[in-house]
Design a protein around this motif. Structure first.
Motif, PDB file in Angstrom:
ATOM      1  N   ASN A 114       0.899  -1.402   0.380  1.00 43.52           N
ATOM      2  CA  ASN A 114      -0.202  -0.090   0.129  1.00 43.52           C
ATOM      3  C   ASN A 114       0.603   1.306   0.216  1.00 43.52           C
ATOM      4  O   ASN A 114       0.606   2.518  -0.731  1.00 43.52           O
ATOM      5  CB  ASN A 114      -0.881   0.019   1.247  1.00 43.52           C
ATOM      6  CG  ASN A 114      -1.522  -0.567   0.853  1.00 43.52           C
ATOM      7  OD1 ASN A 114      -3.087   0.254   0.561  1.00 43.52           O
ATOM      8  ND2 ASN A 114      -2.889  -1.793   1.339  1.00 43.52           N
ATOM      9  N   VAL A 115       1.746   1.279   1.137  1.00 46.97           N
ATOM     10  CA  VAL A 115       3.006   2.313   1.061  1.00 46.97           C
ATOM     11  C   VAL A 115       3.552   2.462  -0.888  1.00 46.97           C
ATOM     12  O   VAL A 115       3.918   3.865  -0.732  1.00 46.97           O
ATOM     13  CB  VAL A 115       3.569   1.737   2.037  1.00 46.97           C
ATOM     14  CG1 VAL A 115       5.170   3.314   2.355  1.00 46.97           C
ATOM     15  CG2 VAL A 115       3.029   2.431   3.172  1.00 46.97           C
ATOM     16  N   GLU A 116       3.774   1.388  -0.667  1.00 47.00           N
ATOM     17  CA  GLU A 116       4.750   1.627  -2.367  1.00 47.00           C
ATOM     18  C   GLU A 116       4.104   2.625  -3.888  1.00 47.00           C
ATOM     19  O   GLU A 116       4.711   3.057  -4.710  1.00 47.00           O
ATOM     20  CB  GLU A 116       5.261   0.430  -2.761  1.00 47.00           C
ATOM     21  CG  GLU A 116       5.657   0.257  -2.344  1.00 47.00           C
ATOM     22  CD  GLU A 116       6.362  -1.450  -3.043  1.00 47.00           C
ATOM     23  OE1 GLU A 116       7.747  -2.336  -3.744  1.00 47.00           O
ATOM     24  OE2 GLU A 116       6.165  -2.396  -2.221  1.00 47.00           O
ATOM     25  N   LEU A 117       2.802   2.843  -3.494  1.00 45.82           N
ATOM     26  CA  LEU A 117       1.503   2.327  -4.390  1.00 45.82           C
ATOM     27  C   LEU A 117       1.793   3.744  -5.180  1.00 45.82           C
ATOM     28  O   LEU A 117       2.458   4.324  -6.641  1.00 45.82           O
ATOM     29  CB  LEU A 117       0.090   2.715  -3.740  1.00 45.82           C
ATOM     30  CG  LEU A 117      -0.589   1.582  -3.837  1.00 45.82           C
ATOM     31  CD1 LEU A 117      -2.156   1.672  -3.535  1.00 45.82           C
ATOM     32  CD2 LEU A 117      -0.780   0.664  -5.545  1.00 45.82           C
ATOM     33  N   PRO A 118       1.918   5.294  -4.817  1.00 49.54           N
ATOM     34  CA  PRO A 118       2.626   6.322  -4.896  1.00 49.54           C
ATOM     35  C   PRO A 118       3.712   6.640  -6.214  1.00 49.54           C
ATOM     36  O   PRO A 118       3.919   6.994  -6.914  1.00 49.54           O
ATOM     37  CB  PRO A 118       2.691   7.196  -3.963  1.00 49.54           C
ATOM     38  CG  PRO A 118       2.460   6.667  -2.332  1.00 49.54           C
ATOM     39  CD  PRO A 118       1.827   5.426  -2.642  1.00 49.54           C
ATOM     40  N   LEU A 119       4.976   5.698  -4.932  1.00 51.56           N
ATOM     41  CA  LEU A 119       6.198   5.452  -6.132  1.00 51.56           C
ATOM     42  C   LEU A 119       6.134   4.479  -7.229  1.00 51.56           C
ATOM     43  O   LEU A 119       6.843   4.692  -8.651  1.00 51.56           O
ATOM     44  CB  LEU A 119       6.945   4.936  -5.093  1.00 51.56           C
ATOM     45  CG  LEU A 119       7.662   5.338  -4.142  1.00 51.56           C
ATOM     46  CD1 LEU A 119       8.410   4.362  -3.313  1.00 51.56           C
ATOM     47  CD2 LEU A 119       7.554   6.936  -3.851  1.00 51.56           C
ATOM     48  N   ALA A 162      -1.440   4.788   5.968  1.00 52.65           N
ATOM     49  CA  ALA A 162      -2.447   6.018   4.913  1.00 52.65           C
ATOM     50  C   ALA A 162      -1.459   7.390   5.023  1.00 52.65           C
ATOM     51  O   ALA A 162      -0.533   7.453   4.236  1.00 52.65           O
ATOM     52  CB  ALA A 162      -3.875   6.448   5.672  1.00 52.65           C
ATOM     53  N   VAL A 163      -0.678   7.927   6.557  1.00 54.78           N
ATOM     54  CA  VAL A 163       0.183   8.938   6.577  1.00 54.78           C
ATOM     55  C   VAL A 163       1.759   7.984   6.016  1.00 54.78           C
ATOM     56  O   VAL A 163       2.564   8.967   5.283  1.00 54.78           O
ATOM     57  CB  VAL A 163       0.644   9.156   8.533  1.00 54.78           C
ATOM     58  CG1 VAL A 163       1.646   9.852   8.600  1.00 54.78           C
ATOM     59  CG2 VAL A 163      -0.245   9.272   8.683  1.00 54.78           C
ATOM     60  N   ALA A 164       1.984   6.908   6.060  1.00 56.39           N
ATOM     61  CA  ALA A 164       3.165   6.867   5.722  1.00 56.39           C
ATOM     62  C   ALA A 164       3.041   6.368   4.357  1.00 56.39           C
ATOM     63  O   ALA A 164       3.889   6.809   3.180  1.00 56.39           O
ATOM     64  CB  ALA A 164       3.740   5.058   6.114  1.00 56.39           C
ATOM     65  N   ARG A 165       2.682   5.964   3.580  1.00 59.41           N
ATOM     66  CA  ARG A 165       1.571   6.751   1.722  1.00 59.41           C
ATOM     67  C   ARG A 165       1.673   7.717   1.283  1.00 59.41           C
ATOM     68  O   ARG A 165       2.478   7.742   0.444  1.00 59.41           O
ATOM     69  CB  ARG A 165       0.721   4.873   1.758  1.00 59.41           C
ATOM     70  CG  ARG A 165       0.415   5.721   0.072  1.00 59.41           C
ATOM     71  CD  ARG A 165      -1.145   5.292   0.339  1.00 59.41           C
ATOM     72  NE  ARG A 165      -2.247   5.815   1.006  1.00 59.41           N
ATOM     73  CZ  ARG A 165      -3.292   5.158   1.182  1.00 59.41           C
ATOM     74  NH1 ARG A 165      -4.037   4.210   0.251  1.00 59.41           N
ATOM     75  NH2 ARG A 165      -4.119   5.917   1.274  1.00 59.41           N
ATOM     76  N   ALA A 166       1.282   8.222   2.378  1.00 59.45           N
ATOM     77  CA  ALA A 166       1.787   9.917   2.116  1.00 59.45           C
ATOM     78  C   ALA A 166       2.949  10.318   1.840  1.00 59.45           C
ATOM     79  O   ALA A 166       3.344  11.534   1.119  1.00 59.45           O
ATOM     80  CB  ALA A 166       0.254  10.977   2.838  1.00 59.45           C
ATOM     81  N   LEU A 167       3.475  10.074   3.430  1.00 60.13           N
ATOM     82  CA  LEU A 167       4.633  10.165   2.988  1.00 60.13           C
ATOM     83  C   LEU A 167       6.092  10.134   2.156  1.00 60.13           C
ATOM     84  O   LEU A 167       6.838  11.043   1.955  1.00 60.13           O
ATOM     85  CB  LEU A 167       5.364  10.113   4.522  1.00 60.13           C
ATOM     86  CG  LEU A 167       5.066  11.184   5.703  1.00 60.13           C
ATOM     87  CD1 LEU A 167       4.961  10.931   6.648  1.00 60.13           C
ATOM     88  CD2 LEU A 167       4.798  12.362   4.926  1.00 60.13           C
ATOM     89  N   VAL A 168       6.009   9.148   1.787  1.00 62.09           N
ATOM     90  CA  VAL A 168       6.806   8.159   1.299  1.00 62.09           C
ATOM     91  C   VAL A 168       7.312   8.968  -0.243  1.00 62.09           C
ATOM     92  O   VAL A 168       8.518   8.737  -0.214  1.00 62.09           O
ATOM     93  CB  VAL A 168       6.096   6.801   0.401  1.00 62.09           C
ATOM     94  CG1 VAL A 168       5.237   6.848  -0.756  1.00 62.09           C
ATOM     95  CG2 VAL A 168       7.527   5.947   0.130  1.00 62.09           C
TER      96      VAL A 168
END
Length: 243
Positions: A114-119, A162-168
């Motif tokens: 989930n956290v990887e998605l923006p990348l 969700a915060v980790a995903r926003a910051l990644v």
């Protein structure tokens, strides 16, 4: 004779005379009515307002999810109106980290994925994005929950994912929309402590909330009422209508 010093850094958010109107004629709804808002780098600002006040519309504009009817919006010094839809999409992905009330995690996917998605959307290679996702989860205190799926996590843990995903992607702005709305009091306190730590580390945060106790954790609180914004930190100039 010395030359000119370095140019001052532009604010992360610079909104001037912003309006948003839905519909036309007698059916027109004026959601925003001449909003001015400047958020400097490293500021922690809470935007408060009741349901229907216009704060959700303001959030959508600040997140480049909606376009204003008139006025100017600069993000990181860039005039958003000058950007194409594709450029705005890239700007959202690289410069804005979103945290929503409902977490918006993919249910059958691990916290790490989930956290990887923006990348993934940014085209970052697997090895680099995995390392950055692990670092983001460590930052929010979930390094031991990387392989857990959302249904294996508490509500507070899901919001921290969700915060980790926003910051990644290391965005310029963390934009949080009612992030404590689905959390109990203990998880709310933990999330707000996390935001305090991020702010202390220099993150720029704009938090949308209707809860005055949540807003009180920010450096500055601005209020949206009937599409107008009141900012106690900005003096009203002579001859200027009050919000």
């Amino acid at each position: 004779m010395t030359g000119p010093g370095p140019r001052p850094e532009p604010p992360v958010i610079d909104v001037r005379a912003l309006t948003k109107v839905y519909g036309e004629g007698e059916y027109a709804v004026r959601a925003l009515r001449g909003v001015d808002l400047v958020v400097a780098r490293g500021e922690y600002v809470a935007v408060v307002g009741q349901s229907g006040s216009g704060k959700s519309t303001l959030l959508n504009v600040l997140g480049c999810l909606d376009t204003p009817t008139s006025g100017r919006f600069r993000l990181e010094g860039m005039n958003v109106a000058d950007l194409s839809d594709r450029q705005q999409s890239v700007l959202r992905n690289r410069q804005i980290g979103f945290v929503f009330q409902s977490f918006n995690l993919i249910p059958r996917t691990t916290a790490l994925a989930n956290v990887e998605l923006p990348l993934i959307y940014a085209g970052v290679g697997r090895r680099v994005r995995r390392a950055r996702a692990r670092a983001a989860l460590t930052l929010v205190g979930l390094e031991d929950r990387q392989s857990h799926r959302p249904n294996e996590l508490s509500g507070g843990q899901q919001q921290r994912v969700a915060v980790a995903r926003a910051l990644v992607a290391s965005p310029a702005l963390l934009l949080a929309d009612e992030p404590t709305g689905n959390l109990d009091s203990e998880s709310t306190a933990e999330l707000l402590d996390l935001f305090d730590g991020l702010h202390a580390a220099g993150r720029t945060i704009v938090l949308i909330t209707h809860d005055s106790q949540v807003a009180a954790r920010a450096d500055r609180v601005v209020t949206v009422t009937d599409g107008r914004l009141t900012d106690p930190s900005r003096p009203v100039m002579a001859g200027e209508p009050r919000a």
